[in-house]
Scaffold this motif. Structure first.
Motif, PDB file in Angstrom:
ATOM      1  N   ILE A   3       0.838  -1.199   0.000  1.00 24.30           N
ATOM      2  CA  ILE A   3       0.000   0.000   0.000  1.00 24.30           C
ATOM      3  C   ILE A   3       0.873   1.249   0.000  1.00 24.30           C
ATOM      4  O   ILE A   3       1.834   1.341   0.758  1.00 24.30           O
ATOM      5  CB  ILE A   3      -0.935   0.016   1.221  1.00 24.30           C
ATOM      6  CG1 ILE A   3      -1.844  -1.218   1.201  1.00 24.30           C
ATOM      7  CG2 ILE A   3      -1.765   1.294   1.256  1.00 24.30           C
ATOM      8  CD1 ILE A   3      -2.741  -1.338   2.422  1.00 24.30           C
ATOM      9  N   HIS A  25       0.210  -5.369   6.300  1.00 21.42           N
ATOM     10  CA  HIS A  25       0.470  -4.797   4.984  1.00 21.42           C
ATOM     11  C   HIS A  25       1.839  -4.116   4.923  1.00 21.42           C
ATOM     12  O   HIS A  25       2.361  -3.623   5.938  1.00 21.42           O
ATOM     13  CB  HIS A  25      -0.619  -3.787   4.618  1.00 21.42           C
ATOM     14  CG  HIS A  25      -2.003  -4.362   4.640  1.00 21.42           C
ATOM     15  ND1 HIS A  25      -2.339  -5.481   3.914  1.00 21.42           N
ATOM     16  CD2 HIS A  25      -3.139  -3.977   5.296  1.00 21.42           C
ATOM     17  CE1 HIS A  25      -3.625  -5.771   4.120  1.00 21.42           C
ATOM     18  NE2 HIS A  25      -4.126  -4.871   4.956  1.00 21.42           N
ATOM     19  N   THR A 122     -10.468  -0.217   2.569  1.00 26.18           N
ATOM     20  CA  THR A 122      -9.208  -0.543   1.891  1.00 26.18           C
ATOM     21  C   THR A 122      -9.270  -1.936   1.263  1.00 26.18           C
ATOM     22  O   THR A 122      -8.809  -2.134   0.134  1.00 26.18           O
ATOM     23  CB  THR A 122      -8.011  -0.467   2.858  1.00 26.18           C
ATOM     24  OG1 THR A 122      -8.192  -1.401   3.939  1.00 26.18           O
ATOM     25  CG2 THR A 122      -7.858   0.935   3.432  1.00 26.18           C
ATOM     26  N   ALA A 126      -9.162  -2.412  -2.829  1.00 25.33           N
ATOM     27  CA  ALA A 126      -8.054  -3.219  -3.339  1.00 25.33           C
ATOM     28  C   ALA A 126      -8.562  -4.456  -4.074  1.00 25.33           C
ATOM     29  O   ALA A 126      -7.925  -4.930  -5.022  1.00 25.33           O
ATOM     30  CB  ALA A 126      -7.135  -3.635  -2.193  1.00 25.33           C
TER      31      ALA A 126
END
Length: 219
Positions: A3, A25, A122, A126
Motif C-alpha cells: 500500500i 500490509h 481498503t 483493493a
C-alpha cells in the motif's frame, strides 16, 4: 498488500501506516503528491495493490493529491485508488470516476475515525470494489435527481455496461450491435436522466453513479 499512502499530515500518515502495518500490509508513505507520482513512475517500480491519497497536498494545498490520482488512474486503470478528503472536489472526482468505478473509493476523513470501516474500505477497493462516501455521491449527483424508470431494458443494459467502465465500442462488441446503435442508446440515457450537454459536467460519470446508487453498488 503493498500500500502507498500520500498524506501531508505527519500524524495522520503515521497513524494510517501503523494501522495498516498492524494488519500485515507493506506500507510506503509520501508527504507530497509529486514524490508519490515520481516513485510510482520509476522504471523499476511496480504498481501497489492500493493507493491511498489525500486531496489537498503541498505546495498549494488545493487538489494536488486528487489530480495525481487522476493522472495515475488514467495511465493505469487497474490501479486501486482510495481518496481520503475533508472536502468533495467535484470536478476531479468526476474525472476520477470517468476511468471506471472498479477499484475506486472516495471517503471523507470523518469516516476514517471508524477503524473497522476504514479497513473494510481498503480491502474492498483493493479487491476491485467501489466505496463512495454518501456525501460524495450526494454532491456529485446534485444536478441529477432522475431515477431509471424511464429507461428501456436495453438502455438499462447499456448503462450497466457503462458502469463497468466499458467504452461505447466495447459495449457494442458485448451486445453484438453496431456502434451507432450504442451511441444512440447512450444519448437517450443521458437525456432521460436529465443530463443535457454541459461542458462542465461529466454526464457519463453522473449516469454511471446514478446506476450504482440505485442498484446498491455504492457502499
Amino acid at each position: 498488500m503493498r500500500i502507498v499512502i500520500a498524506e501531508d499530515s505527519v500524524l495522520l500518515l503515521d497513524g494510517l501506516a501503523r494501522l495498516l502495518r498492524a494488519e500485515g500490509h507493506d506500507v510506503t508513505g509520501f508527504r507530497t503528491a509529486e514524490e508519490m507520482v515520481a516513485a510510482l513512475s520509476a522504471p523499476q517500480a511496480g504498481l501497489p495493490d492500493l493507493l491511498v491519497t489525500d486531496v489537498r497536498m503541498p505546495p498549494s494545498h488545493t487538489d494536488e493529491g486528487l489530480r495525481a490520482a487522476v493522472h495515475l488512474r488514467s495511465l493505469h486503470p487497474e490501479l486501486p485508488v482510495l481518496v481520503l478528503s475533508q472536502y468533495v472536489e467535484q470536478r476531479y472526482a468526476a474525472e476520477l470516476f470517468a476511468h471506471g468505478t472498479r477499484g475506486l473509493g472516495y471517503v471523507l476523513k470523518d469516516r476514517v475515525a471508524d477503524v473497522e470501516e476504514f479497513l473494510d474500505a481498503t480491502d474492498r477497493v483493493a479487491g476491485g470494489g467501489t466505496v463512495l462516501d454518501p456525501e460524495v455521491v450526494s454532491q456529485v449527483l446534485a444536478r441529477s435527481r432522475h431515477d431509471l424508470t424511464d429507461l428501456t431494458p436495453r438502455e438499462r443494459e447499456v448503462l450497466g455496461l457503462m458502469a463497468e467502465g466499458r467504452s461505447n465500442a466495447a459495449i457494442a462488441e458485448s451486445l453484438v450491435v453496431g456502434l451507432p446503435a450504442v451511441e444512440k442508446h447512450v444519448t437517450n440515457i443521458l437525456t432521460k436522466l436529465g443530463l443535457p450537454p454541459d461542458a462542465d459536467t461529466h454526464r457519463r460519470v453522473l449516469a454511471v453513479l446514478r446506476w450504482l446508487d440505485l442498484n446498491g453498488d455504492l457502499r
